[in-house]
Design an enzyme around this catalytic site. Sequence first.
Site, PDB file in Angstrom:
ATOM      1  N   TYR A 133      27.821  45.652  51.525  1.00  0.00           N
ATOM      2  CA  TYR A 133      28.628  46.803  50.985  1.00  0.00           C
ATOM      3  C   TYR A 133      27.913  48.256  51.301  1.00  0.00           C
ATOM      4  O   TYR A 133      26.534  48.209  51.159  1.00  0.00           O
ATOM      5  CB  TYR A 133      28.932  46.701  49.390  1.00  0.00           C
ATOM      6  CG  TYR A 133      29.458  45.647  48.978  1.00  0.00           C
ATOM      7  CD1 TYR A 133      31.162  45.460  48.834  1.00  0.00           C
ATOM      8  CD2 TYR A 133      29.105  44.430  48.620  1.00  0.00           C
ATOM      9  CE1 TYR A 133      31.715  44.683  48.377  1.00  0.00           C
ATOM     10  CE2 TYR A 133      29.842  43.326  48.511  1.00  0.00           C
ATOM     11  CZ  TYR A 133      31.192  43.394  48.352  1.00  0.00           C
ATOM     12  OH  TYR A 133      31.992  42.214  47.840  1.00  0.00           O
ATOM     13  N   HIS A 153      35.437  47.646  49.506  1.00  0.00           N
ATOM     14  CA  HIS A 153      35.561  46.467  50.379  1.00  0.00           C
ATOM     15  C   HIS A 153      34.258  46.124  51.127  1.00  0.00           C
ATOM     16  O   HIS A 153      33.552  47.284  51.715  1.00  0.00           O
ATOM     17  CB  HIS A 153      36.831  46.761  51.419  1.00  0.00           C
ATOM     18  CG  HIS A 153      37.078  45.412  52.188  1.00  0.00           C
ATOM     19  ND1 HIS A 153      37.690  44.248  51.761  1.00  0.00           N
ATOM     20  CD2 HIS A 153      36.639  45.098  53.627  1.00  0.00           C
ATOM     21  CE1 HIS A 153      37.738  43.459  52.739  1.00  0.00           C
ATOM     22  NE2 HIS A 153      37.210  43.785  53.800  1.00  0.00           N
ATOM     23  N   LYS A 185      36.146  42.403  58.114  1.00  0.00           N
ATOM     24  CA  LYS A 185      34.611  42.679  58.127  1.00  0.00           C
ATOM     25  C   LYS A 185      34.277  42.604  59.480  1.00  0.00           C
ATOM     26  O   LYS A 185      34.839  41.905  60.321  1.00  0.00           O
ATOM     27  CB  LYS A 185      33.886  41.621  57.287  1.00  0.00           C
ATOM     28  CG  LYS A 185      34.392  41.496  55.934  1.00  0.00           C
ATOM     29  CD  LYS A 185      33.638  40.377  55.034  1.00  0.00           C
ATOM     30  CE  LYS A 185      34.364  40.252  53.560  1.00  0.00           C
ATOM     31  NZ  LYS A 185      34.637  41.218  52.652  1.00  0.00           N
TER      32      LYS A 185
END
Length: 313
Positions: free
Chosen positions: A252, A261, A291
Amino acid sequence: MKIFIENDVAFAPFSKKLEKMGIGVKREGRLILHPIEVLYLVLSGRCEVVGKSLVDVFEWCMNRVENFIPKYCVYEDLRRRGYRVKILEDVLVGKYVFYPIEEVEDVSIRSIAERGFENLVMAVVDEENELTYYKVEEVKPKGKHEEEEFKVRGVLVENRIFTDGFLHKRYFYGSLKGDMTILSILEGAYLVEKGWLEVYKSGTKVELDELVSIGKKKDADFERRFEVYKDLKERGFVVKTGLKFGSDFRLYEYVGEKLPHSTYLVTIVDDKILPAFEIVRAVRLAQNVRKKMLFVYKYGGSNIYISVERVKV
């Protein structure tokens, strides 16, 4: 158009059309052709080889090019997409540098990255000869998370450390159970090394080397994971386990009032040799959950981060 083969050399009379397509190398009034170019011209119906059957042409080409099938599949696919590409040893050079590999081929992220090509793209060929392209580049990931120095105590229970709840509420360490933060040994070792956490067991202070020893009993790669964890923390990330995504860590960039997210998944590969399909699987999973996939290896005492991302070409 006629193609002639003499021993190891294939050539055709000079053709403006082929030259415009970027095929062959002009030499003494003719075009010298790479074996892959020969087969492409024959299978596309543009040329025929004088005195050779199609089987003869296949055998001549394959005997002169290592890993012929993935290279040919990539070449043909790129040509069909309108790319002008040249074959240079084990890569195809055009707008990008394409590195053809089969999905079952064993590869090393490190060895691919250290080729040093700019705009490097892995071209992965599956068993049905379909192509997927993945851009490979070194990155220097940087987060925005900052932590102020603090002092807390914790209690070691087997391979977990129970400590003050604010570590999770403020900085997202560990997990929150009631009013307590439960840290992993990895997180605890990091905070002990920073001097921000003191850990006790049965009233006796537990030193860093004992925590590392506990970590190694559960995880043979603990010390390496600890190195990468510390590096990622110093780069400004909140670092959490990536187990449920099949990776070492998820990252993060910061923690606000609500946890945002996560940005990256990180897998430590170092010098590991992996089937190409495992790399593809990891990248596709990362992109499916929004991601970016990073692979990390160690070079000269530093961690090198390699981004692998599916791209359209």
